[in-house]
Design an enzyme around this catalytic site. Structure first.
Site, mmCIF file in Angstrom:
data_model
loop_
_atom_site.group_PDB
_atom_site.id
_atom_site.type_symbol
_atom_site.label_atom_id
_atom_site.label_comp_id
_atom_site.label_asym_id
_atom_site.label_seq_id
_atom_site.Cartn_x
_atom_site.Cartn_y
_atom_site.Cartn_z
ATOM 1 N N HIS A 36 0.855 -1.190 0.000
ATOM 2 C CA HIS A 36 0.000 0.000 0.000
ATOM 3 C C HIS A 36 0.894 1.245 0.000
ATOM 4 O O HIS A 36 1.461 1.606 1.033
ATOM 5 C CB HIS A 36 -0.889 0.028 1.246
ATOM 6 C CG HIS A 36 -1.904 -1.069 1.307
ATOM 7 N ND1 HIS A 36 -2.996 -1.116 0.479
ATOM 8 C CD2 HIS A 36 -1.987 -2.155 2.121
ATOM 9 C CE1 HIS A 36 -3.722 -2.186 0.773
ATOM 10 N NE2 HIS A 36 -3.133 -2.834 1.754
ATOM 11 N N HIS B 249 -0.894 -6.691 -5.181
ATOM 12 C CA HIS B 249 -1.013 -7.930 -4.417
ATOM 13 C C HIS B 249 -0.477 -9.069 -5.272
ATOM 14 O O HIS B 249 -0.696 -9.102 -6.484
ATOM 15 C CB HIS B 249 -2.479 -8.193 -4.061
ATOM 16 C CG HIS B 249 -2.759 -9.617 -3.674
ATOM 17 N ND1 HIS B 249 -3.384 -10.510 -4.519
ATOM 18 C CD2 HIS B 249 -2.483 -10.303 -2.538
ATOM 19 C CE1 HIS B 249 -3.491 -11.676 -3.914
ATOM 20 N NE2 HIS B 249 -2.946 -11.587 -2.718
#
Length: 303
Positions: free
Chosen positions: A97, A107
């Site tokens: 993030h 991801h």
């Protein structure tokens, strides 16, 4: 451990090391902190977290190797014939993030399962993939992300990228919102359609492709100026990320149901999130374009 498990474990540990090193170099400020842990029911792992850096607000790159006497419901729900078998599960899972709303969240995950029962042949499979969650869409980034995904899949057949791209679009979908989590990438599970060596080679190709897919995007966007309002929108969209991970994500559910390490499992959640009641983007705005154009089932490579 079998020789297959040992080979997979060695690769995953090396992959974790290489990804952490590349992300530390790109951030230029923060370092990963390692927390080695042991699971009472069997196994353990290396959780590595990073935060408060120059680029990365929060991130984690986790390795785990756990085993037990019976597969949890999330792993056997779609394969009931495996219920009650002993299992080993190995994987690397990561979420990054960034601070800057113009840098997408990324991801990736690669994993290996073996389900065993005395007197019967072991059943094994691989799973994994990578996906991208932008807050302010950029077509160049989307095309690059999917191009790297396609190139990683190409040696294994022309149909592999389209199949796993479509699976990713279906999987990372918030049914209760009627929208995708991001612009997708690759997702696959229960992979044993080829022999072990080919499946393992494919997993390595996907794991190795992540840095090539993500770092050029980070480098292009990390210095883009942004406003407090854009930061608020990023936090609002992060709420969708939280909703997906806690409601739908099979890896999260498997970890919690198998007695995994909660701190490591929930490492994927962003540090700052907001929910606003019935919030709507202004018509014609960049925020509106995210959902109207980028968060659509789109062929980014024009195939």
């Amino acid at each position: 451990m079998t020789s297959r498990t040992e080979a997979v474990k060695a690769y995953l540990l090396d992959l974790q090391d290489r990804i952490c090193s590349a992300l530390e170099t790109e951030d230029g400020g923060a370092r990963f902190v390692e927390d080695a842990w042991v699971r009472e029911a069997g196994g353990g792992g290396r959780t590595r977290v990073i935060g408060d850096g120059k680029v990365i607000e929060k991130g984690g790159v986790n390795f785990s190797h756990v085993f037990g006497a019976g597969l949890p419901p999330s792993a056997s729900a779609h394969r009931p014939e495996l219920a009650g078998r002993g299992f080993e599960a190995l994987g690397v899972s990561l979420v990054i993030h960034p601070y800057n709303p113009h840098v997408p969240t990324s991801h990736a995950n690669v994993r290996f399962f073996i389900a065993e029962k005395e007197g019967e042949e072991a059943v094994w499979w691989f799973g994994g993939g990578f996906d991208l969650t932008p807050y302010y869409g950029n077509e160049e980034d989307c095309v690059h992300w999917h191009r790297v995904a396609e190139q990683a899949c190409a040696p294994f057949g022309a149909d592999v990228y389209p199949r796993y791209k479509a699976w990713c679009d279906r999987y990372f979908h918030l049914k209760h919102r009627g929208e995708p989590r991001g612009i997708g990438g690759l997702f696959f599970d229960d992979l044993n359609e080829w022999d072990f060596d080919t499946c393992f080679a494919f997993i390595r190709a996907i794991g190795d492709a992540y840095i090539n897919a993500y770092l050029p995007i980070v480098q292009r966007r990390k210095d883009t100026p942004y406003t407090p309002q854009q930061r608020e929108f990023q936090e609002y969209r992060r709420g969708r990320y939280v909703e997906f991970n806690l409601v739908y994500d099979r890896g999260t559910l498997f970890g919690l149901q198998s007695g995994g390490r909660t701190e490591s499992i929930l490492m994927s959640l962003p540090p700052q999130v907001r929910w606003g009641y019935d919030w709507k983007a202004a018509p014609g705005s960049e925020e509106a374009r995210l959902t109207e154009y980028f968060l659509q089932d789109r062929d980014w490579l024009g195939q």
